[in-house]
Design a protein around this motif. Structure first.
Motif, PDB file in Angstrom:
ATOM      1  N   THR A  13      50.664   8.476  25.925  1.00 20.53           N
ATOM      2  CA  THR A  13      50.571   8.053  27.315  1.00 20.53           C
ATOM      3  C   THR A  13      51.850   8.489  28.040  1.00 20.53           C
ATOM      4  OG1 THR A  13      51.462   5.869  26.799  1.00 20.53           O
ATOM      5  CG2 THR A  13      49.058   6.105  26.760  1.00 20.53           C
ATOM      6  N   GLY A  14      51.844   8.432  29.365  1.00 16.80           N
ATOM      7  CA  GLY A  14      52.913   8.996  30.193  1.00 16.80           C
ATOM      8  C   GLY A  14      54.329   8.641  29.803  1.00 16.80           C
ATOM      9  N   LYS A  15      54.689   7.366  29.861  1.00 15.78           N
ATOM     10  CA  LYS A  15      56.060   6.951  29.560  1.00 15.78           C
ATOM     11  C   LYS A  15      56.384   7.139  28.081  1.00 15.78           C
ATOM     12  CE  LYS A  15      56.838   3.749  33.342  1.00 15.78           C
ATOM     13  NZ  LYS A  15      57.655   4.665  34.095  1.00 15.78           N
ATOM     14  N   ILE A  16      55.406   6.896  27.224  1.00 14.25           N
ATOM     15  CA  ILE A  16      55.649   7.107  25.789  1.00 14.25           C
ATOM     16  C   ILE A  16      55.835   8.592  25.514  1.00 14.25           C
ATOM     17  CG2 ILE A  16      54.613   6.958  23.491  1.00 14.25           C
ATOM     18  CD1 ILE A  16      53.682   4.143  24.247  1.00 14.25           C
ATOM     19  N   GLY A  17      55.093   9.448  26.201  1.00 12.68           N
ATOM     20  CA  GLY A  17      55.288  10.891  26.058  1.00 12.68           C
ATOM     21  C   GLY A  17      56.686  11.316  26.461  1.00 12.68           C
ATOM     22  N   LYS A 120      53.778   8.893  14.622  1.00 11.44           N
ATOM     23  CA  LYS A 120      52.431   8.436  14.279  1.00 11.44           C
ATOM     24  C   LYS A 120      52.146   7.095  14.951  1.00 11.44           C
ATOM     25  CE  LYS A 120      49.737   6.840  10.378  1.00 11.44           C
ATOM     26  NZ  LYS A 120      49.890   6.251   9.066  1.00 11.44           N
ATOM     27  N   GLN A 121      53.079   6.170  14.851  1.00  5.04           N
ATOM     28  CA  GLN A 121      52.888   4.839  15.437  1.00  5.04           C
ATOM     29  C   GLN A 121      52.813   4.903  16.960  1.00  5.04           C
ATOM     30  OE1 GLN A 121      52.329   1.987  13.834  1.00  5.04           O
ATOM     31  NE2 GLN A 121      52.542   2.891  11.809  1.00  5.04           N
ATOM     32  N   LEU A 122      53.651   5.725  17.569  1.00  5.61           N
ATOM     33  CA  LEU A 122      53.672   5.800  19.030  1.00  5.61           C
ATOM     34  C   LEU A 122      52.370   6.357  19.600  1.00  5.61           C
ATOM     35  CD1 LEU A 122      57.362   6.864  19.724  1.00  5.61           C
ATOM     36  CD2 LEU A 122      56.279   4.657  20.271  1.00  5.61           C
ATOM     37  N   LYS A 123      51.637   7.150  18.801  1.00  8.26           N
ATOM     38  CA  LYS A 123      50.346   7.675  19.272  1.00  8.26           C
ATOM     39  C   LYS A 123      49.357   6.558  19.576  1.00  8.26           C
ATOM     40  CE  LYS A 123      50.537  12.126  16.982  1.00  8.26           C
ATOM     41  NZ  LYS A 123      50.045  12.940  15.862  1.00  8.26           N
ATOM     42  N   SER A 124      49.491   5.428  18.894  1.00  6.17           N
ATOM     43  CA  SER A 124      48.545   4.327  19.091  1.00  6.17           C
ATOM     44  C   SER A 124      48.994   3.337  20.169  1.00  6.17           C
ATOM     45  CB  SER A 124      48.334   3.580  17.769  1.00  6.17           C
ATOM     46  OG  SER A 124      49.514   2.874  17.418  1.00  6.17           O
ATOM     47  N   LYS A 125      50.125   3.596  20.809  1.00  8.25           N
ATOM     48  CA  LYS A 125      50.667   2.668  21.801  1.00  8.25           C
ATOM     49  C   LYS A 125      50.401   3.174  23.217  1.00  8.25           C
ATOM     50  CE  LYS A 125      52.384   0.112  18.566  1.00  8.25           C
ATOM     51  NZ  LYS A 125      51.637  -1.060  18.169  1.00  8.25           N
ATOM     52  N   HIS A 126      50.379   2.226  24.133  1.00 10.04           N
ATOM     53  CA  HIS A 126      50.219   2.541  25.558  1.00 10.04           C
ATOM     54  C   HIS A 126      51.497   2.151  26.281  1.00 10.04           C
ATOM     55  CE1 HIS A 126      45.986   3.483  25.062  1.00 10.04           C
ATOM     56  NE2 HIS A 126      45.941   2.456  24.237  1.00 10.04           N
ATOM     57  N   ASP A 127      51.683   2.672  27.478  1.00  9.24           N
ATOM     58  CA  ASP A 127      52.911   2.420  28.213  1.00  9.24           C
ATOM     59  C   ASP A 127      53.232   0.936  28.350  1.00  9.24           C
ATOM     60  OD1 ASP A 127      53.214   5.132  28.480  1.00  9.24           O
ATOM     61  OD2 ASP A 127      52.661   5.199  30.597  1.00  9.24           O
ATOM     62  N   SER A 128      52.222   0.107  28.505  1.00 14.38           N
ATOM     63  CA  SER A 128      52.458  -1.336  28.659  1.00 14.38           C
ATOM     64  C   SER A 128      53.164  -1.921  27.431  1.00 14.38           C
ATOM     65  CB  SER A 128      51.145  -2.077  28.911  1.00 14.38           C
ATOM     66  OG  SER A 128      50.250  -1.864  27.832  1.00 14.38           O
ATOM     67  N   TRP A 129      52.954  -1.338  26.258  1.00 14.32           N
ATOM     68  CA  TRP A 129      53.612  -1.796  25.028  1.00 14.32           C
ATOM     69  C   TRP A 129      55.130  -1.711  25.156  1.00 14.32           C
ATOM     70  CZ3 TRP A 129      56.626   1.246  21.724  1.00 14.32           C
ATOM     71  CH2 TRP A 129      56.985   0.642  20.509  1.00 14.32           C
ATOM     72  N   LEU A 130      55.618  -0.686  25.857  1.00 13.19           N
ATOM     73  CA  LEU A 130      57.057  -0.527  26.029  1.00 13.19           C
ATOM     74  C   LEU A 130      57.684  -1.748  26.695  1.00 13.19           C
ATOM     75  CD1 LEU A 130      57.163   3.186  27.242  1.00 13.19           C
ATOM     76  CD2 LEU A 130      57.983   2.318  25.036  1.00 13.19           C
ATOM     77  N   PHE A 131      56.930  -2.394  27.563  1.00 15.75           N
ATOM     78  CA  PHE A 131      57.475  -3.495  28.350  1.00 15.75           C
ATOM     79  C   PHE A 131      57.160  -4.872  27.769  1.00 15.75           C
ATOM     80  CE2 PHE A 131      56.967   0.186  31.078  1.00 15.75           C
ATOM     81  CZ  PHE A 131      58.244   0.304  31.584  1.00 15.75           C
ATOM     82  N   GLU A 132      56.498  -4.902  26.623  1.00 17.77           N
ATOM     83  CA  GLU A 132      56.239  -6.187  25.967  1.00 17.77           C
ATOM     84  C   GLU A 132      57.560  -6.837  25.606  1.00 17.77           C
ATOM     85  OE1 GLU A 132      53.666  -5.756  22.575  1.00 17.77           O
ATOM     86  OE2 GLU A 132      52.011  -5.010  23.804  1.00 17.77           O
ATOM     87  N   GLU A 133      57.693  -8.097  25.992  1.00 18.37           N
ATOM     88  CA  GLU A 133      58.950  -8.811  25.760  1.00 18.37           C
ATOM     89  C   GLU A 133      58.879  -9.710  24.541  1.00 18.37           C
ATOM     90  OE1 GLU A 133      60.894 -10.592  29.044  1.00 18.37           O
ATOM     91  OE2 GLU A 133      60.639  -8.810  30.307  1.00 18.37           O
TER      92      GLU A 133
END
Length: 173
Positions: A13-17, A120-133
């Motif tokens: 996804t965008g931010k993860i990319g 590999k793990q980051l492929k399954s994540k979405h940008d919203s995951w980055l902001f999970e607190e």
């Protein structure tokens, strides 16, 4: 050749990319810095309290592994994981005595193995995951974005140490 652009990657996804682009650039520069080092250079100690380049490289891999566990599995290291990585996480006297006599290929392999799992793990994540607190045990909040920023920050910091050690090695020749 090292790419000097931060780009999105359609696999993520965008931010993860963008994060992956930064992680990969950081790693490419580190690898470029150490690829041709000899065993003697990897094990060189500036003084009795310094860390070797080899120990710093293994520390970089250890930090990334810890952040995988914290962010992807939402837990702390278990006992066997801690025992495997403890010396590289803490550095110091034990690392000076144990993290030596390994070729650069060993450290590059360790860095690569850990990074493969990150990607590999980051492929399954979405940008919203980055902001999970989440909160540390002392109740201080953090998010996954910060954890991965720290992985890059730590590697860049230790790469600076590696460059300093290399300069000292040139002066010792």
């Amino acid at each position: 050749m090292i790419d000097y652009r931060i780009v999105e990657n359609e696999i993520y996804t965008g931010k993860i990319g963008s994060l992956v682009s930064m992680l990969e650039h950081t790693r490419a520069v580190t690898i470029d810095e150490v690829t041709n080092l000899t065993q003697k250079e990897l094990d060189y100690l500036v003084d009795s309290s310094s860390n070797s380049i080899g120990a710093l490289l293994h520390h970089i891999a250890a930090i990334e592994f810890v952040h995988q566990v914290i962010s992807f599995e939402e837990r702390d290291l278990n006992e066997s994981e801690f025992m495997k990585w403890k010396t590289s996480l803490e550095l110091g006297d034990k690392a000076r005595s144990e993290k030596k006599n390994k070729p650069v290929s060993y450290y590059l392999h360790e860095l690569s193995e850990v990074r493969e799992n990150t990607l590999k793990q980051l492929k399954s994540k979405h940008d919203s995951w980055l902001f999970e607190e989440h909160k540390w045990p002392n109740d201080v909040p953090y998010n996954n974005y910060y954890l991965w920023f720290y992985v890059m920050e730590d590697e860049i910091n230790h790469r600076g140490q590696i460059r300093s050690i290399k300069r000292l090695l040139l002066n010792d020749k």
